[in-house]
Scaffold this motif. Structure first.
Motif, mmCIF file in Angstrom:
data_model
loop_
_atom_site.group_PDB
_atom_site.id
_atom_site.type_symbol
_atom_site.label_atom_id
_atom_site.label_comp_id
_atom_site.label_asym_id
_atom_site.label_seq_id
_atom_site.Cartn_x
_atom_site.Cartn_y
_atom_site.Cartn_z
ATOM 1 N N ARG A 157 26.274 19.080 10.513
ATOM 2 C CA ARG A 157 27.044 17.881 10.492
ATOM 3 C C ARG A 157 28.454 18.032 9.797
ATOM 4 N N LEU A 161 30.596 15.205 7.946
ATOM 5 C CA LEU A 161 30.698 14.896 6.735
ATOM 6 C C LEU A 161 32.290 15.010 6.147
ATOM 7 N N CYS A 164 33.714 11.590 6.357
ATOM 8 C CA CYS A 164 33.046 10.480 5.312
ATOM 9 C C CYS A 164 34.227 10.361 4.375
ATOM 10 N N VAL A 167 34.348 12.456 1.105
ATOM 11 C CA VAL A 167 34.661 13.773 1.142
ATOM 12 C C VAL A 167 36.141 13.994 1.479
ATOM 13 N N CYS A 185 24.967 23.803 -2.061
ATOM 14 C CA CYS A 185 24.093 23.532 -0.919
ATOM 15 C C CYS A 185 23.957 25.116 -0.242
ATOM 16 N N LEU A 350 25.962 13.267 -2.059
ATOM 17 C CA LEU A 350 26.125 12.867 -0.650
ATOM 18 C C LEU A 350 25.787 14.435 -0.020
ATOM 19 N N LEU A 351 26.705 15.079 -0.399
ATOM 20 C CA LEU A 351 26.490 16.564 0.219
ATOM 21 C C LEU A 351 24.847 17.076 0.247
ATOM 22 N N ALA A 354 22.771 15.287 2.630
ATOM 23 C CA ALA A 354 23.232 15.776 4.041
ATOM 24 C C ALA A 354 22.269 16.990 4.246
ATOM 25 N N GLU A 358 19.237 17.531 6.976
ATOM 26 C CA GLU A 358 19.418 18.479 8.025
ATOM 27 C C GLU A 358 18.220 18.840 9.167
#
Length: 376
Positions: A157, A161, A164, A167, A185, A350-351, A354, A358
């Motif tokens: 995604r 992202l 957003c 971001v 991440c 936020l990340l 995500a 996933e």
């Protein structure tokens, strides 16, 4: 062949959220442009508002969802980035990185030894200065590193992202937190694939950029220990610490006084010059409006960190999703409770969220394999 009215209505029913999301983002970006007194923010808000509005119109019609998302990414991230770089406009951290890169190349240290004003301070660890050594505007390298790390982490995604607002705004105007979050991440994703060396390199690189990356190390340690055993966890941490030390130590030894003033005393509020970070989150509101509020906020922050640490020891995360969620929770609490904080720090939880959401069917990296394995 043209679609019938029924087919169009069915298409609308399948994606009722998309059009409202882009419409809401358009309203928020436009309002942000009107409310902000900073030129980079106003430029971003105007471009992003138009991009989101067009994406909402496309989502409302019969255009493919990918088209609407591409328009949102272009209007909110890519176009304002190009415009801002061309105009030489950006948040103060862009100038800080550029100056620190020049200092690093000239003196071996990215810090002003005796900073006199807030613009003289560089609160970032020495690795951040490398983005200022590279040619061109640092935002190209910051944003490129962010996108590359998410791609290597195999997040599907990336487009949504980037679209957003949390971001897209820093991507265009500053972006210092994006490569840090991306590397975190990536480190967790590689740890879940059993690639301890790669995970250590990614987390060590993040730890060489900002202090905000350091909470990822104990989370990754707990994840690798429960999945692969303590030796593998130790290998991951040694690589991470070795990578961070190799980047940070030379500058710290070259100018220890400048290092301590910039990256230790200034973020902790121990200098005569106060940090400008002051978004109205609970920790800042306590420090600003409650007698003894700074102490209260720091106590709450410490208690939250201890609770997360205890949870890692008592119930270590067994999957990448669980590790990402634990880290997102910890960084979210830290962002809310720090006396000097910014809304931009919310990009970390936020990340990581995500990464939590996933899909896991595309490979064994983030599945529950070996979750029953006990540490050795």
């Amino acid at each position: 062949m043209r679609k019938s009215c029924g087919e169009r209505l069915a298409g609308y029913a399948r994606r009722p959220d998309e059009r409202y999301v882009w419409a809401g983002c358009a309203a928020a970006a436009t309002g942000f442009a009107l409310a902000s007194d900073l030129t980079p923010h106003r430029m971003w808000g105007c471009s992003a508002g138009a991009g989101y509005a067009l994406a909402a119109l496309l989502a409302w019609g019969s255009a493919p969802r990918r088209t609407a998302r591409s328009v949102a990414v272009a209007g909110a991230a890519l176009v304002p980035l190009v415009d801002l770089v061309a105009a030489g406009a950006g948040q103060s951290e862009v100038a800080v990185i550029q100056r620190s890169g020049h200092l690093l190349a000239a003196t071996g240290s990215p810090y002003v030894t005796d900073p006199g004003s807030v613009t003289d301070f560089n609160p970032y660890l020495p690795g951040m200065a490398l983005f200022g050594v590279l040619p061109g505007d640092p935002r190209w390298w910051l944003g490129g590193t962010f996108v590359a790390t998410l791609a290597v982490a195999r997040l599907r995604r990336v487009g949504p992202l980037l679209a957003c607002p949390l971001v897209a705004l820093p991507f265009a105007v500053g972006g210092v937190d994006l490569p840090v979050a991306g590397l975190m991440c990536l480190g967790l994703a590689l740890a879940g694939r059993g690639r301890q060396g790669g995970a250590g390199l990614a987390l060590g690189a993040a730890a060489a950029l900002k202090w905000t990356a350091w909470p990822a190390l104990p989370v990754a340690l707990a994840l690798v220990a429960v999945r692969e055993g303590r030796r593998s966890a130790l290998r991951c941490v040694v690589v991470a610490l070795g990578t961070a030390t190799a980047v940070v130590l030379p500058s710290a030894l070259t100018d220890p006084a400048g290092f301590l003033r910039n990256v230790v005393a200034f973020p902790l509020g121990l200098t005569a010059t106060a940090s400008p970070a002051g978004s109205p989150l609970p920790g800042h509101l306590l420090a600003a409006h409650v007698p003894g509020g700074r102490v209260i906020a720091l106590v709450l922050l410490t208690a939250g960190a201890l609770l997360i640490g205890v949870s890692l020891a008592v119930r270590p995360p067994q999957t990448v999703r669980a590790a990402a969620w634990r880290l997102a929770l910890g960084l979210g609490l830290a962002t809310a409770l720090m006396p000097t904080t910014r809304f931009g720090y919310l990009v970390y939880p936020l990340l990581l969220a995500a990464l939590v959401h996933e899909p896991t069917h595309h490979g064994p990296e983030v599945t529950d394999r070996s979750v029953e394995r006990t540490p050795t």
